[in-house]
Enzyme design. Structure first.
Site, PDB file in Angstrom:
ATOM      1  CB  THR A  16      -0.900  -0.004   1.261  1.00  0.00           C
ATOM      2  OG1 THR A  16      -1.620  -1.229   1.281  1.00  0.00           O
ATOM      3  CG2 THR A  16      -1.865   1.166   1.251  1.00  0.00           C
TER       4      THR A  16
ATOM      5  CB  SER B 158       3.245  -8.481  -8.384  1.00  0.00           C
ATOM      6  OG  SER B 158       4.629  -8.663  -8.233  1.00  0.00           O
TER       7      SER B 158
ATOM      8  CG  LEU C 209       1.296 -18.913  -2.878  1.00  0.00           C
ATOM      9  CD1 LEU C 209       1.609 -18.599  -1.428  1.00  0.00           C
ATOM     10  CD2 LEU C 209       2.561 -19.291  -3.588  1.00  0.00           C
ATOM     11  CB  ALA C 210      -3.032 -19.721   1.520  1.00  0.00           C
TER      12      ALA C 210
ATOM     13  CE  LYS D 294      -3.916 -12.674  -5.279  1.00  0.00           C
ATOM     14  NZ  LYS D 294      -3.822 -13.936  -4.556  1.00  0.00           N
TER      15      LYS D 294
ATOM     16  N   GLY E 190      -4.922 -11.358   9.096  1.00  0.00           N
ATOM     17  CA  GLY E 190      -3.687 -10.619   8.857  1.00  0.00           C
ATOM     18  C   GLY E 190      -3.121 -11.060   7.522  1.00  0.00           C
TER      19      GLY E 190
ATOM     20  CB  CYS F 296      -2.313 -10.292   0.137  1.00  0.00           C
ATOM     21  SG  CYS F 296      -0.636 -10.509  -0.483  1.00  0.00           S
TER      22      CYS F 296
ATOM     23  NE  ARG G 103      -5.306 -16.354  14.969  1.00  0.00           N
ATOM     24  CZ  ARG G 103      -5.249 -15.977  13.706  1.00  0.00           C
ATOM     25  NH1 ARG G 103      -6.107 -16.426  12.824  1.00  0.00           N
ATOM     26  NH2 ARG G 103      -4.344 -15.106  13.329  1.00  0.00           N
TER      27      ARG G 103
HETATM   28  N1  LIG Z   1       2.642 -13.408   0.190  1.00  0.00           N
HETATM   29  C1  LIG Z   1       1.698 -14.112  -0.388  1.00  0.00           C
HETATM   30  O1  LIG Z   1       1.231 -15.113   0.148  1.00  0.00           O
HETATM   31  C2  LIG Z   1       1.158 -13.721  -1.716  1.00  0.00           C
HETATM   32  C3  LIG Z   1       1.565 -12.559  -2.348  1.00  0.00           C
HETATM   33  N2  LIG Z   1       1.070 -12.223  -3.583  1.00  0.00           N
HETATM   34  C4  LIG Z   1       1.548 -11.044  -4.279  1.00  0.00           C
HETATM   35  O2  LIG Z   1       2.847 -11.335  -4.803  1.00  0.00           O
HETATM   36  C5  LIG Z   1       3.669 -10.166  -4.790  1.00  0.00           C
HETATM   37  C6  LIG Z   1       4.947 -10.455  -4.031  1.00  0.00           C
HETATM   38  O3  LIG Z   1       4.613 -10.756  -2.704  1.00  0.00           O
HETATM   39  P1  LIG Z   1       5.680 -11.398  -1.708  1.00  0.00           P
HETATM   40  O4  LIG Z   1       6.449 -12.462  -2.398  1.00  0.00           O
HETATM   41  O5  LIG Z   1       4.938 -11.728  -0.480  1.00  0.00           O
HETATM   42  O6  LIG Z   1       6.646 -10.143  -1.464  1.00  0.00           O
HETATM   43  P2  LIG Z   1       8.082 -10.125  -0.777  1.00  0.00           P
HETATM   44  O7  LIG Z   1       8.259  -8.779  -0.205  1.00  0.00           O
HETATM   45  O8  LIG Z   1       8.255 -11.337   0.097  1.00  0.00           O
HETATM   46  O9  LIG Z   1       9.097 -10.317  -2.008  1.00  0.00           O
HETATM   47  C7  LIG Z   1       9.290  -9.371  -2.998  1.00  0.00           C
HETATM   48  C8  LIG Z   1      10.778  -9.353  -3.364  1.00  0.00           C
HETATM   49  O10 LIG Z   1      10.947  -8.523  -4.513  1.00  0.00           O
HETATM   50  C9  LIG Z   1      12.234  -7.911  -4.408  1.00  0.00           C
HETATM   51  N3  LIG Z   1      12.308  -6.757  -5.305  1.00  0.00           N
HETATM   52  C10 LIG Z   1      11.612  -5.586  -5.247  1.00  0.00           C
HETATM   53  N4  LIG Z   1      11.952  -4.792  -6.279  1.00  0.00           N
HETATM   54  C11 LIG Z   1      12.879  -5.464  -7.009  1.00  0.00           C
HETATM   55  C12 LIG Z   1      13.600  -5.157  -8.187  1.00  0.00           C
HETATM   56  N5  LIG Z   1      13.409  -4.006  -8.841  1.00  0.00           N
HETATM   57  N6  LIG Z   1      14.468  -6.058  -8.647  1.00  0.00           N
HETATM   58  C13 LIG Z   1      14.676  -7.234  -8.006  1.00  0.00           C
HETATM   59  N7  LIG Z   1      14.016  -7.585  -6.879  1.00  0.00           N
HETATM   60  C14 LIG Z   1      13.126  -6.705  -6.384  1.00  0.00           C
HETATM   61  C15 LIG Z   1      12.338  -7.553  -2.946  1.00  0.00           C
HETATM   62  O11 LIG Z   1      13.688  -7.339  -2.558  1.00  0.00           O
HETATM   63  C16 LIG Z   1      11.686  -8.774  -2.278  1.00  0.00           C
HETATM   64  O12 LIG Z   1      12.653  -9.742  -1.892  1.00  0.00           O
HETATM   65  C17 LIG Z   1       2.806  -9.065  -4.199  1.00  0.00           C
HETATM   66  O13 LIG Z   1       2.210  -8.353  -5.246  1.00  0.00           O
HETATM   67  C18 LIG Z   1       1.745  -9.811  -3.427  1.00  0.00           C
HETATM   68  O14 LIG Z   1       0.540  -9.087  -3.351  1.00  0.00           O
HETATM   69  C19 LIG Z   1       0.172 -13.034  -4.220  1.00  0.00           C
HETATM   70  C20 LIG Z   1      -0.240 -14.200  -3.654  1.00  0.00           C
HETATM   71  C21 LIG Z   1       0.219 -14.648  -2.365  1.00  0.00           C
HETATM   72  O1  LIG Z   2      -2.872 -12.947  -2.140  1.00  0.00           O
HETATM   73  C1  LIG Z   2      -2.434 -13.487  -1.152  1.00  0.00           C
HETATM   74  O2  LIG Z   2      -1.492 -13.071  -0.474  1.00  0.00           O
HETATM   75  C2  LIG Z   2      -3.061 -14.726  -0.612  1.00  0.00           C
HETATM   76  O3  LIG Z   2      -3.910 -14.296   0.485  1.00  0.00           O
HETATM   77  C3  LIG Z   2      -4.517 -15.344   1.202  1.00  0.00           C
HETATM   78  O4  LIG Z   2      -3.534 -16.222   1.728  1.00  0.00           O
HETATM   79  P1  LIG Z   2      -2.765 -15.911   3.099  1.00  0.00           P
HETATM   80  O5  LIG Z   2      -2.902 -14.480   3.452  1.00  0.00           O
HETATM   81  O6  LIG Z   2      -1.406 -16.466   2.938  1.00  0.00           O
HETATM   82  O7  LIG Z   2      -3.482 -16.822   4.197  1.00  0.00           O
HETATM   83  P2  LIG Z   2      -5.016 -17.164   4.499  1.00  0.00           P
HETATM   84  O8  LIG Z   2      -5.090 -18.594   4.834  1.00  0.00           O
HETATM   85  O9  LIG Z   2      -5.929 -16.666   3.478  1.00  0.00           O
HETATM   86  O10 LIG Z   2      -5.264 -16.360   5.846  1.00  0.00           O
HETATM   87  C4  LIG Z   2      -5.326 -14.943   5.861  1.00  0.00           C
HETATM   88  C5  LIG Z   2      -5.733 -14.478   7.243  1.00  0.00           C
HETATM   89  O11 LIG Z   2      -7.101 -14.793   7.490  1.00  0.00           O
HETATM   90  C6  LIG Z   2      -7.212 -15.498   8.703  1.00  0.00           C
HETATM   91  N1  LIG Z   2      -8.341 -16.438   8.605  1.00  0.00           N
HETATM   92  C7  LIG Z   2      -8.437 -17.279   7.536  1.00  0.00           C
HETATM   93  C8  LIG Z   2      -9.489 -18.159   7.443  1.00  0.00           C
HETATM   94  C9  LIG Z   2     -10.470 -18.187   8.432  1.00  0.00           C
HETATM   95  O12 LIG Z   2     -11.442 -18.950   8.403  1.00  0.00           O
HETATM   96  N2  LIG Z   2     -10.348 -17.335   9.479  1.00  0.00           N
HETATM   97  C10 LIG Z   2      -9.307 -16.453   9.593  1.00  0.00           C
HETATM   98  O13 LIG Z   2      -9.231 -15.683  10.555  1.00  0.00           O
HETATM   99  C11 LIG Z   2      -5.876 -16.197   8.884  1.00  0.00           C
HETATM  100  O14 LIG Z   2      -5.633 -16.554  10.216  1.00  0.00           O
HETATM  101  C12 LIG Z   2      -4.934 -15.136   8.371  1.00  0.00           C
HETATM  102  O15 LIG Z   2      -4.649 -14.204   9.362  1.00  0.00           O
HETATM  103  C13 LIG Z   2      -5.393 -16.153   0.241  1.00  0.00           C
HETATM  104  O16 LIG Z   2      -5.951 -17.265   0.946  1.00  0.00           O
HETATM  105  C14 LIG Z   2      -4.565 -16.664  -0.945  1.00  0.00           C
HETATM  106  O17 LIG Z   2      -5.413 -17.328  -1.870  1.00  0.00           O
HETATM  107  C15 LIG Z   2      -3.898 -15.476  -1.629  1.00  0.00           C
HETATM  108  O18 LIG Z   2      -3.068 -15.921  -2.668  1.00  0.00           O
END
Ligand SMILES: NC(=O)C1=CN([C@@H]2O[C@H](COP(=O)(O)OP(=O)(O)OC[C@H]3O[C@@H](n4cnc5c(N)ncnc54)[C@H](O)[C@@H]3O)[C@@H](O)[C@H]2O)C=CC1
Ligand SMILES: O=C(O)[C@H]1O[C@H](OP(=O)(O)OP(=O)(O)OC[C@H]2O[C@@H](n3ccc(=O)[nH]c3=O)[C@H](O)[C@@H]2O)[C@H](O)[C@@H](O)[C@@H]1O
Length: 466
Positions: A95, A132, A164-165, A222, A275, A278, A444
């Protein structure tokens, strides 16, 4: 087009696991993950597989199997871009914390930097894949940057959002409900690019589960998926408060409604709030997009999901203060769990942070134990809020090595994460070491009420009205 060389920019929670699984399932494709964060790349390359930057069940084994074979981690971003036919962008999109859209819009500066770097380095045609999570229509901005380099290189942009979660990333990647690929539907080149990504995924995912759409549907799907998921949590959390007032039990309500196949049983666990990096960010982004199109009612509708979530966190800490005789000043409270959910070391937007901050404002003394989160992460989370002097955080909050140390001599235990291991603790031993009356605030709903009350605890379970 048979892709042989992939690069992924961003070695984070998404880039790392996603590419590791592609490398595992496609041994003939060379996958290079690059990042500007040298420490992160060094950790991915480390032989201490317990210290990989991302903890996910099953991930270390996959990295062990593939690293050095067809999976590589590097800080040489230019070289990887140059060599790859397909480039995934998996950088963070937080954000915005400044300027127009502050606190709402997604900050796309890292995305734009990647696009500019690709434009500068590429000498041959490339497929650029948005991994992303991005505002709808970002692909057109990326395309505009890439197409204006004047070097004649042709780029195709695909949207391939990740669902993925955390905590179940490997399973989600190996057996996804669906894979979504958006591309340019108006040109042959666009459709060829889509097909080349389809071919990668169909190495292990049934074709029927690989869905192709236009770019904008993919980008918007998404945000929509995350908004719907978060909305379910806020909806059940809203009901949890009514349950507490009326004698209903939210777990019984969840079961009762979840057996309706139209509603479904998943994602109905009441909690201290959602939390993760995302849900909040993506809904705020959705709200911002709706507002920017003048869709105020749509914006207000989704914003309520966030408002409810804030309320849930605040009412949890308010209840602790109220129950502990309206003051927690100088009282010791143990936190079990700091991660935003179980089976991850990720703490981004964890409800524990807000609950701790509220209680520290009331001058509580907090001792924290989380099975996976390291001490410095916890202090960094608090410092980021900027609520008080960093030294004061370290004086008021301590991080303990185990649950018995954390709970020793405290007035209350608060459960902030649903780690399974919490159920196996010797709760009699914890009770014996606590101040009396001994309180548990189970945010929880993981512990057994009857057992806890038999031991002698005054036990509060979120959403339980009796
Ligand atoms: N964390 C999750 O479970 C999920 C995240 N997403 C999305 O995926 C994207 C990435 O999320 P995360 O992997 O959690 O972020 P993250 O913060 O863990 O990883 C991002 C990485 O990109 C690197 N980076 C940034 N700018 C760069 C550049 N110009 N060149 C090379 N490296 C660079 C950073 O140093 C960092 O290591 C976000 O848009 C998020 O919304 C989607 C689904 C699940
Ligand atoms: O875009 C993303 O980053 C991802 O966000 C979530 O995945 P994530 O945040 O890793 O985990 P979740 O299992 O969704 O849980 C999110 C939060 O909701 C809470 N939650 C989840 C489910 C529930 O029934 N109750 C509840 O409080 C969890 O404890 C956690 O704090 C989505 O589930 C993924 O599909 C998505 O890819």
């Amino acid at each position: 087009m048979n892709i042989k060389n992939i690069c992924c920019i961003g070695a984070g929670y998404v880039g790392g696991p996603t590419m590791a699984v592609i490398a595992k399932q496609c041994p003939n494709i060379k996958v290079t993950i690059v990042d500007i964060n040298e420490a992160r790349i060094a950790a991915w390359n480390s032989n201490n597989f317990d210290a990989l930057p991302v903890f996910e069940p099953g991930l270390a084994e996959i990295v062990k199997e593939t690293r050095g074979r067809n999976l590589f981690f590097s800080t040489d971003v230019n070289k990887a871009i140059d060599e790859a036919e397909m480039i995934f962008i998996s950088v963070n999109t937080p954000t915005k914390t400044y300027g127009k859209g502050k606190g709402m819009a997604a900050d796309l500066k890292y995305i734009e930097l990647c696009a500019r770097q690709i434009a500068q380095v590429a000498k041959e045609d490339k497929i650029v894949v948005e991994k992303s999570t991005l505002p709808v229509r970002t692909a057109s901005a990326i395309k505009s940057i890439l197409d204006n380099t004047g070097n004649g290189v042709q780029f195709q942009i695909l949207s391939n959002p990740e669902f993925l979660a955390e905590g179940t990333a490997v399973q989600d990647l190996l057996f996804p409900d669906r894979v979504l690929i958006g591309g340019d539907t108006a040109t042959n080149e666009g459709q060829k690019a889509v097909q080349s990504l389809v071919e990668i995924y169909t190495n292990w995912i049934p074709k029927a589960q690989v869905l192709t759409t236009n770019l904008w549907s993919s980008e918007l799907s998404k945000l929509t998926a995350n908004a719907f998921l978060a909305q379910r949590v806020s909806s059940i959390n809203a009901m949890s408060e009514i349950c507490e007032k009326t004698g209903a039990d939210v777990r019984e309500v969840s079961k009762a409604i979840g057996m309706d196949s139209r509603i479904g049983s998943k994602f109905l666990n009441a909690s201290v709030g959602f939390g993760g990096s995302c849900f909040q960010k993506d809904i705020l982004n959705l709200v911002y997009i709706a507002k920017s199109y003048g869709l105020d009612e749509v914006a207000d509708y989704w914003e309520q999901v966030i408002i409810m979530n804030e309320h849930q966190k605040n009412r949890f800490s308010d209840n602790i203060v109220k129950t502990l005789y309206n003051t927690v000043s100088g009282k010791n409270i143990a936190f079990l769990g700091w991660a935003f959910k179980k089976d991850t070391n990720d703490t981004r937007e964890s409800p524990a942070i807000k609950v701790a901050d509220n209680l520290l404002n009331e001058q509580a003394l907090i001792s924290v134990f989380d099975p996976k989160v390291v001490e410095e992460r916890i202090y960094a989370d608090l410092e980021y809020l900027n609520s008080r002097d960093p030294q004061e955080n370290r004086t008021l909050l301590s991080v303990k090595k185990d649950q018995y140390q954390a709970c020793h001599n405290v007035h209350a235990v608060a459960i902030l994460t649903e780690w399974d291991v919490f159920k196996t603790y010797d709760w009699q031993k914890i009770y014996n070491g606590m101040q009396k009356p001994a309180f548990i605030f189970d945010g929880r709903g993981v512990l057994d009420k009857t057992l806890m009350e038999t031991i002698g605890f005054t036990y509060y379970k979120i959403g339980s009205g009796n």
